[in-house]
Scaffold this motif. Structure first.
Motif, PDB file in Angstrom:
ATOM      1  N   ASN A   1       0.820  -1.212   0.000  1.00 10.89           N
ATOM      2  CA  ASN A   1       0.000   0.000   0.000  1.00 10.89           C
ATOM      3  C   ASN A   1       0.854   1.262   0.000  1.00 10.89           C
ATOM      4  O   ASN A   1       0.494   2.267  -0.621  1.00 10.89           O
ATOM      5  CB  ASN A   1      -0.936   0.000   1.209  1.00 10.89           C
ATOM      6  CG  ASN A   1      -2.183  -0.840   0.969  1.00 10.89           C
ATOM      7  OD1 ASN A   1      -2.682  -0.915  -0.153  1.00 10.89           O
ATOM      8  ND2 ASN A   1      -2.686  -1.474   2.021  1.00 10.89           N
ATOM      9  N   ILE A   2       1.978   1.222   0.694  1.00  6.94           N
ATOM     10  CA  ILE A   2       2.880   2.380   0.689  1.00  6.94           C
ATOM     11  C   ILE A   2       3.367   2.658  -0.725  1.00  6.94           C
ATOM     12  O   ILE A   2       3.352   3.803  -1.200  1.00  6.94           O
ATOM     13  CB  ILE A   2       4.067   2.149   1.641  1.00  6.94           C
ATOM     14  CG1 ILE A   2       3.601   2.232   3.098  1.00  6.94           C
ATOM     15  CG2 ILE A   2       5.181   3.162   1.387  1.00  6.94           C
ATOM     16  CD1 ILE A   2       4.666   1.872   4.105  1.00  6.94           C
ATOM     17  N   PHE A   3       3.793   1.606  -1.433  1.00  5.04           N
ATOM     18  CA  PHE A   3       4.236   1.791  -2.815  1.00  5.04           C
ATOM     19  C   PHE A   3       3.079   2.223  -3.718  1.00  5.04           C
ATOM     20  O   PHE A   3       3.240   3.083  -4.587  1.00  5.04           O
ATOM     21  CB  PHE A   3       4.856   0.499  -3.348  1.00  5.04           C
ATOM     22  CG  PHE A   3       6.254   0.246  -2.853  1.00  5.04           C
ATOM     23  CD1 PHE A   3       7.274   1.140  -3.121  1.00  5.04           C
ATOM     24  CD2 PHE A   3       6.551  -0.888  -2.122  1.00  5.04           C
ATOM     25  CE1 PHE A   3       8.565   0.915  -2.675  1.00  5.04           C
ATOM     26  CE2 PHE A   3       7.834  -1.133  -1.674  1.00  5.04           C
ATOM     27  CZ  PHE A   3       8.849  -0.224  -1.945  1.00  5.04           C
ATOM     28  N   ALA A   4       1.896   1.635  -3.515  1.00  7.42           N
ATOM     29  CA  ALA A   4       0.754   1.951  -4.373  1.00  7.42           C
ATOM     30  C   ALA A   4       0.302   3.397  -4.195  1.00  7.42           C
ATOM     31  O   ALA A   4      -0.116   4.050  -5.153  1.00  7.42           O
ATOM     32  CB  ALA A   4      -0.403   0.999  -4.073  1.00  7.42           C
ATOM     33  N   HIS A   5       0.382   3.912  -2.967  1.00  6.12           N
ATOM     34  CA  HIS A   5      -0.079   5.270  -2.682  1.00  6.12           C
ATOM     35  C   HIS A   5       0.996   6.321  -2.923  1.00  6.12           C
ATOM     36  O   HIS A   5       0.718   7.519  -2.838  1.00  6.12           O
ATOM     37  CB  HIS A   5      -0.561   5.360  -1.230  1.00  6.12           C
ATOM     38  CG  HIS A   5      -1.755   4.514  -0.951  1.00  6.12           C
ATOM     39  ND1 HIS A   5      -2.174   4.207   0.328  1.00  6.12           N
ATOM     40  CD2 HIS A   5      -2.627   3.886  -1.783  1.00  6.12           C
ATOM     41  CE1 HIS A   5      -3.249   3.432   0.262  1.00  6.12           C
ATOM     42  NE2 HIS A   5      -3.533   3.228  -1.007  1.00  6.12           N
TER      43      HIS A   5
ATOM     44  N   GLU B   1       6.796 -12.142  -7.224  1.00  7.13           N
ATOM     45  CA  GLU B   1       5.834 -11.119  -7.603  1.00  7.13           C
ATOM     46  C   GLU B   1       6.544  -9.784  -7.588  1.00  7.13           C
ATOM     47  O   GLU B   1       7.434  -9.553  -6.791  1.00  7.13           O
ATOM     48  CB  GLU B   1       4.670 -11.104  -6.615  1.00  7.13           C
ATOM     49  CG  GLU B   1       3.620 -10.053  -6.913  1.00  7.13           C
ATOM     50  CD  GLU B   1       2.495 -10.102  -5.903  1.00  7.13           C
ATOM     51  OE1 GLU B   1       1.778  -9.108  -5.778  1.00  7.13           O
ATOM     52  OE2 GLU B   1       2.349 -11.126  -5.242  1.00  7.13           O
ATOM     53  N   ARG B   2       6.188  -8.878  -8.476  1.00  4.30           N
ATOM     54  CA  ARG B   2       6.850  -7.588  -8.545  1.00  4.30           C
ATOM     55  C   ARG B   2       5.844  -6.486  -8.290  1.00  4.30           C
ATOM     56  O   ARG B   2       4.694  -6.563  -8.706  1.00  4.30           O
ATOM     57  CB  ARG B   2       7.478  -7.338  -9.926  1.00  4.30           C
ATOM     58  CG  ARG B   2       8.680  -8.241 -10.237  1.00  4.30           C
ATOM     59  CD  ARG B   2       8.255  -9.532 -10.816  1.00  4.30           C
ATOM     60  NE  ARG B   2       9.383 -10.330 -11.299  1.00  4.30           N
ATOM     61  CZ  ARG B   2       9.265 -11.593 -11.639  1.00  4.30           C
ATOM     62  NH1 ARG B   2       8.116 -12.220 -11.542  1.00  4.30           N
ATOM     63  NH2 ARG B   2      10.313 -12.252 -12.083  1.00  4.30           N
ATOM     64  N   TYR B   3       6.296  -5.451  -7.629  1.00  7.65           N
ATOM     65  CA  TYR B   3       5.457  -4.276  -7.511  1.00  7.65           C
ATOM     66  C   TYR B   3       5.401  -3.578  -8.858  1.00  7.65           C
ATOM     67  O   TYR B   3       6.293  -3.671  -9.679  1.00  7.65           O
ATOM     68  CB  TYR B   3       6.018  -3.327  -6.452  1.00  7.65           C
ATOM     69  CG  TYR B   3       5.851  -3.834  -5.051  1.00  7.65           C
ATOM     70  CD1 TYR B   3       6.957  -4.208  -4.309  1.00  7.65           C
ATOM     71  CD2 TYR B   3       4.594  -3.964  -4.478  1.00  7.65           C
ATOM     72  CE1 TYR B   3       6.822  -4.681  -3.015  1.00  7.65           C
ATOM     73  CE2 TYR B   3       4.451  -4.437  -3.186  1.00  7.65           C
ATOM     74  CZ  TYR B   3       5.561  -4.790  -2.461  1.00  7.65           C
ATOM     75  OH  TYR B   3       5.420  -5.252  -1.184  1.00  7.65           O
ATOM     76  N   ARG B   4       4.355  -2.818  -9.040  1.00  9.93           N
ATOM     77  CA  ARG B   4       4.183  -2.144 -10.324  1.00  9.93           C
ATOM     78  C   ARG B   4       5.107  -0.935 -10.406  1.00  9.93           C
ATOM     79  O   ARG B   4       5.674  -0.486  -9.423  1.00  9.93           O
ATOM     80  CB  ARG B   4       2.733  -1.685 -10.468  1.00  9.93           C
ATOM     81  CG  ARG B   4       2.325  -0.653  -9.429  1.00  9.93           C
ATOM     82  CD  ARG B   4       0.930  -0.153  -9.701  1.00  9.93           C
ATOM     83  NE  ARG B   4       0.520   0.806  -8.700  1.00  9.93           N
ATOM     84  CZ  ARG B   4       0.892   2.068  -8.678  1.00  9.93           C
ATOM     85  NH1 ARG B   4       1.722   2.518  -9.599  1.00  9.93           N
ATOM     86  NH2 ARG B   4       0.481   2.893  -7.744  1.00  9.93           N
ATOM     87  N   ASP B   5       5.229  -0.365 -11.626  1.00  3.30           N
ATOM     88  CA  ASP B   5       5.983   0.872 -11.807  1.00  3.30           C
ATOM     89  C   ASP B   5       5.307   2.005 -11.052  1.00  3.30           C
ATOM     90  O   ASP B   5       4.099   2.043 -10.947  1.00  3.30           O
ATOM     91  CB  ASP B   5       6.060   1.244 -13.290  1.00  3.30           C
ATOM     92  CG  ASP B   5       7.145   0.425 -13.977  1.00  3.30           C
ATOM     93  OD1 ASP B   5       7.037   0.217 -15.184  1.00  3.30           O
ATOM     94  OD2 ASP B   5       8.088   0.005 -13.289  1.00  3.30           O
TER      95      ASP B   5
END
Length: 467
Positions: free
Chosen positions: A111-115, A463-467
């Protein structure tokens, strides 16, 4: 505490008065670690880490803990899992209950990366050394940025995960040298792993897993003997090496063509013992352990005894909006050891540490202890373990040492307790300079001020986080 070997955020139910709940459920969950487990229900609450804020974060509200003494003896209230959402117990449970399309089970880190889409998808660690009187035990943990003074890690070789089929931070180990002499690796992983086909390890190399939850690094027994067999006066019984406390060797590991020296303080463990004559004496034992029967997915488990010597960056890779992988996960390491000063530092630090313990046992006293027929303390015979003498002494000592094995259980206990010890000793810190929503570039740095937390291990799903 921080745990890179799991994904879930969980908090003991006794802390609920300090939390701001946003939703509650009656969905039961159980999370199992290498040692111990925790169970409770899934709930949601506001989450803040430094300057980062998640308005409603899923977490495990834990009401029962089994075999997790750190949470009673050290006043720890929960775990902040730093792995991927697909490994999350909460995520799996919510998808089963509410459908596979739900995103409410995403981890706090996800969530930190997504936000904060401008944050690069990596974390870094700098581990402290608790057994060095001159060293501060605190370390550094960062998200998407490098600790001040360690930016050169970005220039380090990118170590690809190997084998890519396995969801762990594994990579190829090129070489190991002791006093400049190379050890000959012969990987046994293909014969151990049957569920992952077509693993071909290049000749002369080995598969290593970088795991800060493994306190004592695990190597094949011949590699352990190669290290400690070169220390004059060191003796071995049943894969346990007893080493003169002020002696060492120059040990290096090579990954990605880069050589990483190991500080001598990370090669031995100080252990006070009560001998058969009732007197207390101190011995030192090998911290790099024979793990032939413990490691099934790698030839070597490079735990804290290795990772304390590097600043490590673990990059989760990236996916494009359409799900295409654009960056594969990789590791970068920057050596933190000053080879010009490490030997003098070792002698000084070890002398100060030994001053806090009973006198060190002499080699003759150790031989006499093993030679004693009176083994009332543990009531066991030694078995037929082969004894090795690093100083080249004759077979008489081997016969003596074969009779009993009194110190082996100490190391066995350390191995069994690896997960718990890792939780307590893998000390990290959250940098207070982190700010939510702030633009972050690939070379953004921080000035770390430390609030110690701990971590257990580093097992990442593919699994990779998105750009």
């Amino acid at each position: 505490m921080m745990d890179t070997g799991s994904s879930d955020l969980w908090v003991s139910s006794g802390q609920k008065a300090r939390m701001r709940f946003t939703n509650t459920t009656d969905i039961p969950v159980n999370i199992t670690y290498d040692i111990g487990s925790a169970s409770g229900v899934i709930d949601f609450a506001e989450f803040t880490l430094g300057g980062y804020h998640v308005s409603s974060q899923v977490f495990l509200n834990i009401n029962q803990k089994v075999d997790l003494p750190a949470f009673t003896e050290d006043n720890l209230d929960g775990v902040f899992g730093l792995s991927f959402s697909r490994l999350s117990v909460a995520n799996v449970a919510l998808q089963r209950a509410w459908g596979n399309d739900t995103t409410l089970g995403r981890t706090a880190l996800s969530n930190i990366f997504a936000h904060n889409s401008s944050i690069p998808n990596f974390i870094t660690f700098l581990l402290g050394r608790l057994d060095d009187p001159d060293d501060i035990a605190d370390g550094v943990f960062t998200i998407g940025e490098y600790a001040d003074g360690y930016q050169d890690v970005e220039k380090a070789p990118k170590l690809s995960r190997f084998p890519p089929q396995l969801p762990v931070w594994g990579t190829l180990l090129d070489a190991m040298h002791v006093n400049g002499e190379a050890h000959t690796w012969k990987s046994v992983v293909p014969s151990l792993v049957h569920s992952v086909p077509n693993i071909t390890v290049p000749e002369g190399k080995a598969i290593s897993v970088l795991d800060c939850g493994t306190t004592l690094p695990l190597l094949p027994s011949d590699a352990v003997d190669f290290i400690y067999g070169k220390i004059p006066g060191a003796i071995s019984l049943n894969k346990t090496w007893i080493v003169p406390c002020s002696s060492s060797v120059n040990l290096t590991f090579t990954l990605g063509g880069q050589e990483y020296p190991i500080h001598p303080l990370d090669l031995t463990i100080i252990s006070p013992q009560t001998f058969a004559d009732g007197k207390n004496r101190t011995i030192c034992m090998n911290s790099y352990q024979a793990g032939d029967s413990n490691v099934t997915l790698a030839d070597a488990m490079l735990g804290m005894g290795f990772l304390r010597n590097v600043y490590a960056s673990f990059n989760f890779g990236a996916k494009a909006a359409n799900g295409t992988i654009t960056v594969e996960p990789f590791i970068q390491l920057l050596s933190t050891v000053d080879t010009d000063k490490m030997q003098a530092d070792f002698i000084k630090s070890r002398r100060e540490a030994l001053a806090q313990f009973p006198p060190e046992a002499t080699l003759d006293q150790v031989k006499a202890e093993f030679a004693s027929d009176d083994d009332d303390r543990d009531g066991r015979d030694s078995g037929s373990g082969e004894s090795l003498l690093a100083d080249g002494s004759g077979s008489d000592t081997s016969k003596v040492l074969d009779k009993i094995n009194k110190f082996g259980p100490v190391v066995l206990g350390l191995l069994v307790g690896n997960a718990v010890i890792g939780l307590l000793l893998c000390m990290l810190a959250i940098a207070s300079a982190v700010r939510a929503g702030r633009a972050v570039g690939p070379m953004r740095t921080i000035n770390p001020s430390y609030a110690p937390v701990a971590t257990k291990g580093l097992d990442m799903e593919d699994e990779r986080y998105r750009d």
